[in-house]
Design a protein around this motif. Structure first.
Motif, PDB file in Angstrom:
ATOM      1  N   UNK A   8       0.804  -1.223   0.000  1.00  0.00           N
ATOM      2  CA  UNK A   8       0.000   0.000   0.000  1.00  0.00           C
ATOM      3  C   UNK A   8       0.837   1.273   0.000  1.00  0.00           C
ATOM      4  N   UNK A   9       2.166   1.159   0.169  1.00  0.00           N
ATOM      5  CA  UNK A   9       2.989   2.367   0.170  1.00  0.00           C
ATOM      6  C   UNK A   9       3.137   2.958  -1.223  1.00  0.00           C
ATOM      7  N   UNK A  10       2.598   2.275  -2.222  1.00  0.00           N
ATOM      8  CA  UNK A  10       2.649   2.806  -3.595  1.00  0.00           C
ATOM      9  C   UNK A  10       1.451   3.698  -3.916  1.00  0.00           C
ATOM     10  N   UNK A  11       0.516   3.829  -2.990  1.00  0.00           N
ATOM     11  CA  UNK A  11      -0.743   4.517  -3.298  1.00  0.00           C
ATOM     12  C   UNK A  11      -0.550   5.929  -3.835  1.00  0.00           C
ATOM     13  N   UNK A  12       0.245   6.744  -3.160  1.00  0.00           N
ATOM     14  CA  UNK A  12       0.425   8.128  -3.585  1.00  0.00           C
ATOM     15  C   UNK A  12       1.100   8.196  -4.939  1.00  0.00           C
ATOM     16  N   UNK A  42      -7.696   3.704 -10.505  1.00  0.00           N
ATOM     17  CA  UNK A  42      -8.104   3.006  -9.286  1.00  0.00           C
ATOM     18  C   UNK A  42      -6.906   2.227  -8.759  1.00  0.00           C
ATOM     19  N   UNK A  43      -6.975   1.878  -7.486  1.00  0.00           N
ATOM     20  CA  UNK A  43      -5.853   1.227  -6.812  1.00  0.00           C
ATOM     21  C   UNK A  43      -6.404   0.038  -6.032  1.00  0.00           C
ATOM     22  N   UNK A  44      -6.040  -1.176  -6.433  1.00  0.00           N
ATOM     23  CA  UNK A  44      -6.536  -2.386  -5.771  1.00  0.00           C
ATOM     24  C   UNK A  44      -5.425  -3.060  -4.981  1.00  0.00           C
ATOM     25  N   UNK A  45      -5.763  -3.487  -3.777  1.00  0.00           N
ATOM     26  CA  UNK A  45      -4.803  -4.212  -2.943  1.00  0.00           C
ATOM     27  C   UNK A  45      -4.996  -5.713  -3.105  1.00  0.00           C
ATOM     28  N   UNK A  46      -3.889  -6.461  -3.086  1.00  0.00           N
ATOM     29  CA  UNK A  46      -3.944  -7.922  -3.050  1.00  0.00           C
ATOM     30  C   UNK A  46      -4.073  -8.396  -1.600  1.00  0.00           C
TER      31      UNK A  46
END
Length: 245
Positions: free
Chosen positions: A85-89, A98-102
């Motif tokens: 999740x540190x790649x979100x920004x 959109x941004x999906x987490x595994x």
């Protein structure tokens, strides 16, 4: 609305899971191909007319941001998929839709596809059409801007766009004049909220009534009546397109 897509993911198991989820829960998505690294992805992107790319962040021999840099200007949407999740920004700055987490949540996947579908539907509806704002296009409101010896009153309809310059804002008028005001762009975004002005980028606020053309791209761009072309952030695209019929 049918959307063409590719999956860029180095793990075969993850590709299969996502492909199966899309087939079962998002039948509007047609997966044209898969890639396990950025070189394979580049070939698919250059050889196909794509609406959407599902893009893993970490891959062999480079990452998602390297791929987007190599592609340059694109007209597809991007959904980032990652376990970190540190790649979100950074993803948002790279114009991810959109941004999906595994591991991928089916509900979030459906929400992401619906979001992209809405954007593409609005884009297609605007192609080769005259842009007509939904709201009143003859607003004659006024706004005051402070000066050393008082303030100046200008018609909001005379404003083409506002541009951020640190804690100042440059106001460009249809008279080819420019005003520099010691207020932030956020201040004017709020002040002009009800006057058909849309924040299309962190640095730009535009008069929707002065938009004469929308150009597809990562976030796309708008062309104003004076010929000025302004880039649109991907995160602002949906809000902008909602102003039009």
């Amino acid at each position: 609305m049918k959307l063409t897509a590719i999956i860029v993911e180095d793990e075969e198991t993850s590709r299969e899971i996502l492909k199966n989820y899309l087939k079962k829960y998002c039948p509007s998505i047609s997966v044209l191909g898969e890639a396990s690294n950025i070189e394979e992805a580049l070939v698919l992107i250059r050889n196909n007319d794509l609406d959407l790319v599902f893009l893993d962040v970490e891959m062999p021999y480079g990452n998602a941001f390297d791929l987007l840099e190599k592609v340059g200007d694109v007209n597809f949407e991007t959904i980032f998929v990652t376990a970190y999740n540190h790649y979100a920004i950074e993803a948002l700055n790279a114009h991810a839709s959109y941004y999906l987490m595994k591991p991928i949540s089916i509900d979030e996947l459906i929400k992401a596809v619906d979001y992209v579908t809405e954007i593409k539907t609005k884009e297609d509806a605007l192609q080769d059409q005259i842009l007509v704002p939904k709201t009143n296009n003859s607003i004659n409101g006024k706004i005051t801007i402070p000066q050393l010896n008082g303030f100046e009153v200008i018609n909001t309809s005379d404003i083409l766009f506002c541009k951020a310059d640190d804690n100042y804002t440059e106001i460009y008028l249809n008279t080819n004049k420019k005003k520099i005001v010691s207020k932030t762009l956020k201040y004017f975004e709020e002040a002009l909220h009800d006057s058909n002005f849309a924040r299309v980028h962190k640095s730009y606020l535009v008069n929707v009534n002065e938009i004469v053309k929308y150009v597809k791209g990562k976030g796309g761009s708008v062309v104003l009546s004076n010929g000025k072309e302004i880039m649109v952030s991907s995160s602002k695209k949906s809000d902008l397109l909602s102003y039009f019929k």
